[in-house]
Design an enzyme around this catalytic site. Sequence first.
Site, PDB file in Angstrom:
ATOM      1  N   HIS A 256       0.528   9.860  11.945  1.00 22.76           N
ATOM      2  CA  HIS A 256      -0.435  10.710  11.222  1.00 22.76           C
ATOM      3  C   HIS A 256      -1.280  11.546  12.177  1.00 22.76           C
ATOM      4  CE1 HIS A 256      -0.005   9.205   7.071  1.00 22.76           C
ATOM      5  NE2 HIS A 256       0.308   8.056   7.637  1.00 22.76           N
TER       6      HIS A 256
ATOM      7  N   GLU B 130      -2.877  14.103  11.347  1.00 18.77           N
ATOM      8  CA  GLU B 130      -3.955  14.727  10.570  1.00 18.77           C
ATOM      9  C   GLU B 130      -5.220  13.879  10.503  1.00 18.77           C
ATOM     10  OE1 GLU B 130      -2.041  12.212   7.321  1.00 18.77           O
ATOM     11  OE2 GLU B 130      -1.553  13.017   9.302  1.00 18.77           O
TER      12      GLU B 130
ATOM     13  N   CYS C  56       4.659  11.175   7.564  1.00 14.50           N
ATOM     14  CA  CYS C  56       4.781   9.855   6.943  1.00 14.50           C
ATOM     15  C   CYS C  56       5.736   9.943   5.739  1.00 14.50           C
ATOM     16  CB  CYS C  56       3.407   9.297   6.568  1.00 14.50           C
ATOM     17  SG  CYS C  56       3.429   7.520   6.221  1.00 14.50           S
TER      18      CYS C  56
END
Length: 243
Positions: free
Chosen positions: A176, A178, A86
């Site tokens: 994302h 994660e 990001c």
Amino acid sequence: MSRLLIVRNADRSGAGRLRPWWEEMGLTVVETDGASAPASPEGFDAVVLLGGGFLPDADAYAPWLPAERELTRRAIAEGVPLLGICLGAQVLAVAAGGTVLGDHGRPERGSCAVRLRPEADTDALFAGVPREFRAIQNHRDQITALPPAAVWLASSDACPVQAFRMGERAWGVQFHPEVGADRLDSWDEAALADAGLDLRALRAEAERVEPESVRTARRLAANFADVVLSAAAAEVRPAPSPR
């Protein structure tokens, strides 16, 4: 053990599920905030730059960004594996000569479709990743011009630059990997409603595709770990014995 430096650019933007996965895969993870991050990758075998709700050149707001951009440039130049997520991807783009614009295009929120380009067919980070996959997105800024020599790897309907590579070992991803569907539990329902979005619908869709998203994210994590471990092994390979 290979040492992986993770740079947090915002308190709420941690490494999430990537950290335990990478530790399980044999990496030693060192996590720091942006203000404490070094301007050089020396002493580390890889670097990961996380997200944040500001632009990659907002130096007055985040005064550590010049050092982070220098860390990024040094990692590229020295062949140190790097993954920007990001804002981290946007830092990579700007550090290498690309352009990022704030409040550009249509924001992406929730679980969104990402499509790989043909250039990803032989890319190490995306090996074994489906041609189209779903990942959590939460951004309103975009990379609008890739750096010279960047390899464009993935796109989406709302954001053309979803992934790219600089050199052989530096990647930026706008999505994302994660975080999972549970990240939406902390989102502001009223703010989303003001933007015409239904948080309950976004959460339901993210939960529906969560198993697929987890598989993709773990594959990306494993691929990056493989790059890190292979690069570190090459650095310490013993010299051939004299004949």
